[in-house]
Design a protein around this motif. Sequence first.
Motif, PDB file in Angstrom:
ATOM      1  N   ASN A  27       0.977  -1.156   0.001  1.00  0.00           N
ATOM      2  CA  ASN A  27      -0.057  -0.053   0.056  1.00  0.00           C
ATOM      3  C   ASN A  27       0.978   1.160  -0.201  1.00  0.00           C
ATOM      4  OD1 ASN A  27      -2.705  -0.619   0.129  1.00  0.00           O
ATOM      5  ND2 ASN A  27      -2.769  -1.224   1.832  1.00  0.00           N
ATOM      6  N   TYR A  30       2.445   1.655  -3.405  1.00  0.00           N
ATOM      7  CA  TYR A  30       1.263   2.472  -4.310  1.00  0.00           C
ATOM      8  C   TYR A  30       0.937   3.711  -3.946  1.00  0.00           C
ATOM      9  CZ  TYR A  30      -0.136  -2.574  -5.503  1.00  0.00           C
ATOM     10  OH  TYR A  30      -0.190  -3.818  -5.702  1.00  0.00           O
ATOM     11  N   SER A  34       2.094   6.748  -6.676  1.00  0.00           N
ATOM     12  CA  SER A  34       1.009   7.630  -7.299  1.00  0.00           C
ATOM     13  C   SER A  34       1.378   9.120  -6.800  1.00  0.00           C
ATOM     14  CB  SER A  34      -0.238   7.289  -6.692  1.00  0.00           C
ATOM     15  OG  SER A  34      -1.254   8.319  -6.991  1.00  0.00           O
TER      16      SER A  34
END
Length: 67
Positions: A27, A30, A34
């Motif tokens: 997580n 990611y 991003s």
Amino acid sequence: MTEKETKQTPAQIAAKKKWNEKNREKNRLYRDKSAAKNFILKMADKDNLEELRALIDERLAELEESE
């Protein structure tokens, strides 16, 4: 949104919570990837991009040395 406002079942909510707890590093990867892409594509000016290019080149050289 509270749990009552979502269209997820309690089982879906529990499964998502379990997955998130089990995959904290994934997580984080990611989220950070991003954020970096959003910064580059939407906010960075020329100076920022040149600085990032230098950092990327330096990191690539480090990775090539370790192979």
